[in-house]
Design a protein around this motif. Sequence first.
Motif, PDB file in Angstrom:
ATOM      1  N   THR A 108       2.055   8.762   7.526  1.00  0.00           N
ATOM      2  CA  THR A 108       2.170   8.578   5.779  1.00  0.00           C
ATOM      3  C   THR A 108       1.976   6.743   7.089  1.00  0.00           C
ATOM      4  OG1 THR A 108       4.555   7.430   6.090  1.00  0.00           O
ATOM      5  CG2 THR A 108       2.770   8.750   4.576  1.00  0.00           C
ATOM      6  N   LYS A 109       0.632   5.217   7.002  1.00  0.00           N
ATOM      7  CA  LYS A 109       0.447   4.377   8.115  1.00  0.00           C
ATOM      8  C   LYS A 109       0.255   3.084   6.691  1.00  0.00           C
ATOM      9  CE  LYS A 109      -2.275   4.847  10.765  1.00  0.00           C
ATOM     10  NZ  LYS A 109      -4.364   4.454  10.534  1.00  0.00           N
ATOM     11  N   GLY A 110       1.360   1.998   6.732  1.00  0.00           N
ATOM     12  CA  GLY A 110       1.897   1.027   6.421  1.00  0.00           C
ATOM     13  C   GLY A 110       0.008   0.223   7.487  1.00  0.00           C
ATOM     14  N   LYS A 111      -0.055  -1.067   6.380  1.00  0.00           N
ATOM     15  CA  LYS A 111      -1.207  -1.455   7.176  1.00  0.00           C
ATOM     16  C   LYS A 111      -1.038  -2.166   8.728  1.00  0.00           C
ATOM     17  CE  LYS A 111      -3.363  -5.295   5.890  1.00  0.00           C
ATOM     18  NZ  LYS A 111      -4.694  -5.108   7.503  1.00  0.00           N
ATOM     19  N   THR A 112      -1.758  -1.196   9.225  1.00  0.00           N
ATOM     20  CA  THR A 112      -1.873  -1.853  10.745  1.00  0.00           C
ATOM     21  C   THR A 112      -3.083  -1.980  10.985  1.00  0.00           C
ATOM     22  OG1 THR A 112      -1.232  -1.286  13.122  1.00  0.00           O
ATOM     23  CG2 THR A 112      -0.734   0.063  11.249  1.00  0.00           C
ATOM     24  N   PRO A 131      -3.672  11.458   8.545  1.00  0.00           N
ATOM     25  CA  PRO A 131      -3.424  10.757   8.592  1.00  0.00           C
ATOM     26  C   PRO A 131      -3.442   9.790   6.931  1.00  0.00           C
ATOM     27  CG  PRO A 131      -4.889  10.337   9.807  1.00  0.00           C
ATOM     28  CD  PRO A 131      -5.226  11.135   9.243  1.00  0.00           C
ATOM     29  N   ILE A 132      -2.626   9.606   5.717  1.00  0.00           N
ATOM     30  CA  ILE A 132      -2.820   9.037   4.717  1.00  0.00           C
ATOM     31  C   ILE A 132      -2.080   7.325   5.456  1.00  0.00           C
ATOM     32  CG2 ILE A 132      -1.857   9.062   2.555  1.00  0.00           C
ATOM     33  CD1 ILE A 132      -0.902  11.668   3.431  1.00  0.00           C
ATOM     34  N   GLU A 133      -2.847   6.674   4.499  1.00  0.00           N
ATOM     35  CA  GLU A 133      -3.149   5.051   4.801  1.00  0.00           C
ATOM     36  C   GLU A 133      -2.087   4.669   3.024  1.00  0.00           C
ATOM     37  OE1 GLU A 133      -3.492   2.748   6.398  1.00  0.00           O
ATOM     38  OE2 GLU A 133      -4.737   3.837   8.365  1.00  0.00           O
ATOM     39  N   THR A 134      -1.541   4.266   3.650  1.00  0.00           N
ATOM     40  CA  THR A 134      -0.325   3.612   1.939  1.00  0.00           C
ATOM     41  C   THR A 134      -0.863   2.243   1.417  1.00  0.00           C
ATOM     42  OG1 THR A 134       1.464   2.312   3.153  1.00  0.00           O
ATOM     43  CG2 THR A 134       1.271   5.246   3.243  1.00  0.00           C
ATOM     44  N   ASP A 135      -1.362   1.205   1.476  1.00  0.00           N
ATOM     45  CA  ASP A 135      -1.833   0.072   1.615  1.00  0.00           C
ATOM     46  C   ASP A 135      -2.501   0.064   0.355  1.00  0.00           C
ATOM     47  OD1 ASP A 135      -2.097  -2.949   2.252  1.00  0.00           O
ATOM     48  OD2 ASP A 135      -4.133  -2.071   1.907  1.00  0.00           O
ATOM     49  N   LEU A 136      -3.321  -0.381  -0.565  1.00  0.00           N
ATOM     50  CA  LEU A 136      -3.193   0.048  -1.464  1.00  0.00           C
ATOM     51  C   LEU A 136      -5.193  -0.064  -1.548  1.00  0.00           C
ATOM     52  CD1 LEU A 136      -4.539   1.044  -4.683  1.00  0.00           C
ATOM     53  CD2 LEU A 136      -4.578  -1.805  -4.910  1.00  0.00           C
ATOM     54  N   GLY A 137      -5.396  -1.122  -0.568  1.00  0.00           N
ATOM     55  CA  GLY A 137      -6.566  -1.271  -0.161  1.00  0.00           C
ATOM     56  C   GLY A 137      -7.442  -0.372   0.939  1.00  0.00           C
ATOM     57  N   GLU A 138      -6.687  -0.237   2.258  1.00  0.00           N
ATOM     58  CA  GLU A 138      -6.593   0.996   2.943  1.00  0.00           C
ATOM     59  C   GLU A 138      -7.268   2.537   2.295  1.00  0.00           C
ATOM     60  OE1 GLU A 138      -6.890   0.739   6.660  1.00  0.00           O
ATOM     61  OE2 GLU A 138      -6.131  -1.132   6.543  1.00  0.00           O
ATOM     62  N   TYR A 139      -6.053   3.015   1.806  1.00  0.00           N
ATOM     63  CA  TYR A 139      -6.225   3.701   0.723  1.00  0.00           C
ATOM     64  C   TYR A 139      -7.579   4.034   0.528  1.00  0.00           C
ATOM     65  CZ  TYR A 139      -4.839   7.543  -2.694  1.00  0.00           C
ATOM     66  OH  TYR A 139      -5.436   8.342  -3.325  1.00  0.00           O
ATOM     67  N   ILE A 140      -7.745   3.237  -0.581  1.00  0.00           N
ATOM     68  CA  ILE A 140      -9.383   3.212  -1.575  1.00  0.00           C
ATOM     69  C   ILE A 140      -9.745   3.189   0.132  1.00  0.00           C
ATOM     70  CG2 ILE A 140     -11.165   1.488  -2.059  1.00  0.00           C
ATOM     71  CD1 ILE A 140      -8.485   0.304  -3.860  1.00  0.00           C
ATOM     72  N   ILE A 141      -9.951   2.346   1.109  1.00  0.00           N
ATOM     73  CA  ILE A 141     -11.023   2.515   2.341  1.00  0.00           C
ATOM     74  C   ILE A 141     -10.931   3.919   2.893  1.00  0.00           C
ATOM     75  CG2 ILE A 141     -11.991  -0.166   2.451  1.00  0.00           C
ATOM     76  CD1 ILE A 141     -10.450  -0.117   5.147  1.00  0.00           C
ATOM     77  N   GLN A 142     -10.123   4.850   2.948  1.00  0.00           N
ATOM     78  CA  GLN A 142      -9.733   5.279   3.556  1.00  0.00           C
ATOM     79  C   GLN A 142     -10.348   6.927   3.148  1.00  0.00           C
ATOM     80  OE1 GLN A 142      -6.139   7.385   4.079  1.00  0.00           O
ATOM     81  NE2 GLN A 142      -6.597   8.308   5.740  1.00  0.00           N
ATOM     82  N   LEU A 143     -10.328   6.509   1.467  1.00  0.00           N
ATOM     83  CA  LEU A 143     -11.296   7.539   0.598  1.00  0.00           C
ATOM     84  C   LEU A 143     -12.681   7.753   0.919  1.00  0.00           C
ATOM     85  CD1 LEU A 143      -8.844   7.294  -3.263  1.00  0.00           C
ATOM     86  CD2 LEU A 143      -8.467   8.871  -0.989  1.00  0.00           C
ATOM     87  N   ARG A 144     -13.015   6.617   1.179  1.00  0.00           N
ATOM     88  CA  ARG A 144     -14.625   5.612   1.021  1.00  0.00           C
ATOM     89  C   ARG A 144     -14.803   6.598   2.423  1.00  0.00           C
ATOM     90  NH1 ARG A 144     -16.603   2.613  -2.684  1.00  0.00           N
ATOM     91  NH2 ARG A 144     -18.329   1.754  -1.717  1.00  0.00           N
ATOM     92  N   GLY A 145     -13.555   6.225   3.234  1.00  0.00           N
ATOM     93  CA  GLY A 145     -14.237   6.848   5.587  1.00  0.00           C
ATOM     94  C   GLY A 145     -15.054   5.359   5.673  1.00  0.00           C
TER      95      GLY A 145
END
Lengths: 476, 225
Positions: A108-112, A131-145
């Motif tokens: 899991t990853k906090g914003k870095t 890797p799983i991004e956990t910051d809401l914004g980072e999570y969204i963009i991870q889903l979007r690639g």
Amino acid sequence: MQITSHTFKANGVKALADVDLQRALGHVEKGFIEKRQMAVDALPEFDALRDRAVAIKTHVLKHLDLYLETYAKAVEAAGGTVHWAEDADHARRIVLDIARRRNAKTVTKGKTMISEEIGLNAFLEENGITPIETDLGEYIIQLRGEHPSHIIAPAVHVNRDQVEADFRRVHVDLAPDRDLTEPVLLLAEARQMLRQAYGKADIGITGANFLVAETGTSVIVTNEGNGDLTQLLGKCHVVLASIEKIVPTLEDLSQILRVLARSATGQEMSVYTTLSTGPRRSDDPDGPEEYHVVLLDNGRSNMLGTEFEEMLRCIRCGACMNHCPVYHAVGGHSYGWVYPGPMGAVLTPSLIGVDKAGHLPNASTFCGRCESVCPMKIPLPKLMRHWREKEFESHLQPRAQRWGLGVWAFFATRPRLYRLATSFVVPLLSRLAGSRRRFASLPLAEGWTQWRDLPAPEGRTFMQQWAETNGGEDLV
Amino acid sequence: MTASSRDAILSRVRHAIGGRVHDEARREVVAMRLAEAPAGVIPARGQRPRAELLELFCTMAGRASASVTRIAGYDGVPEAVAEWLRAANLPATLRLGADPRLAALDFSATALQLSHGASSGDDLNGLSHADGGIAETGTLMLLSGADNPTSLNFLPENHIVLVHADDVVGDMEALWPRLRARFGKGLMPRSVNFVTGPSRSADIEQTLLLGAHGPRALHVILIGD
């Protein structure tokens, strides 16, 4: 990540035509600027604290070697491990070694932003680690690639309806007819999905806003609490930090925190400011079993002692991009790498080379807003100008541009000739412009007229008019 | 690899700033700076008499979307906790750590069901005792350990935090001498958590929403005056 800074102009053209992006970028201007101003106005000592913050960082940079030694010793005394990483590749391998040793499957990853800088996610995936991004914004963009388009609001380029579409596409186990029309429902869904991830993670990776030399402490500042859950519930906490994040003492940390929160989000204080020192103690009922810090150089030591040293004071608040008219127009992705806006225009050429990122310091009108809001008083326009000079000296600009600059320089350094030439050209242009008083196209000026009309000059040059109003007295 | 990288990075840094390895004068400057730990610029806002300071703490916590109750002494805690849960229409359950100040509380007059230890993630309500409050920003300081497990600060849906008036100071800087006196200079508990209001996010269209990954509600009970 694929660096596209060298195609900044094309990126910008595409961004200007992107309707969704333009709608989303409206939130930057509305959201951040007013909130920051209100928070600054509510603290009479804000400017004095800025000066103090600058003095602290300047002092640290003057003795960075000694503070790094002090910090590393304190981390080790608290049972943590410090890893020194020369560059991105080295840092990635250090993280992979830790992951391999712990037989990690999920991280899991906090914003870095350092993780973005070293391209960690793609590397972990290549090596079979999720890797799983956990910051809401980072999570969204991870889903979007995608990659972050802003250093503190990574998904600021995305609209609510796009997030809804992404959640429906990815969270296929949830009821298809569920209501996701309100942002609060999207937040609740992300919370639910990520809650399952924290405890299962073998490793929790966070960045660091600060490293405190006195105590060997890493500090993260968040509003969501995701960074805290990441480092608390992972069995092993890995901190990714660059070497300039050091502050001497807890008092120094407190001073800079005041200007950070206000400059970043207009808050008096972020919701969670978390100081971590070493791994779980013998009587702790929770916390990670291991604590690692990866100290990344990646070109920063080469900035020390140069005209770009002042950039190492940056605390990544994002105020410069929030106030930048160029950022407002083209968004963060146009800058083509990890760090957008004015701070990126200075830092990116330092870290990846001006040959790849020369467009960025040129994408500024030098309006000076970035410098005026920078809590660390970094003279961003001056540093961008340094890059332009370096670019010119290294013959990196296109031939036409260099030739044009050469012609201009020839005339500009010969005032009499300059005045003679302009006294011919200005009236000529004025006459050619006709009654519209504007040019829709002009040879050699397509770069300008492609996007907007060029206003025609008035009939006489400034110097001619000046001479008239001063009774013909020549000033030069 | 790492040892040589350490030397390489430090030597580049040292070279760039023009320092020598045995630069005694610089070492002294750094040692002094660390020993003295100057406070710097302290905003006037938090510098006021005790009664006003406590008022400010409550006001600022409220501005950060926390709710605050003031009570005279520890005797009133069980009822204050039960009352807040009732008013918020929440189940009468409570997860807490081993803090002696919490262990001394008599919850028998309430209907609260207590459980103890770190949070497993499915607790609705958590109770912690803070070790400091900052009036300037309405911030709580919580320390890790068996007394107040860090997971209680983040996992429960609702977090209730006690703070004693004697531990509320004007500014963050004023907390550090206290911490050094308790743990020793240069030493820290594993985690020091500063909490200002409940968890939130503005990542979707810059709309501020409460209850991101941490607690959706933060209730502060200030004890004493």
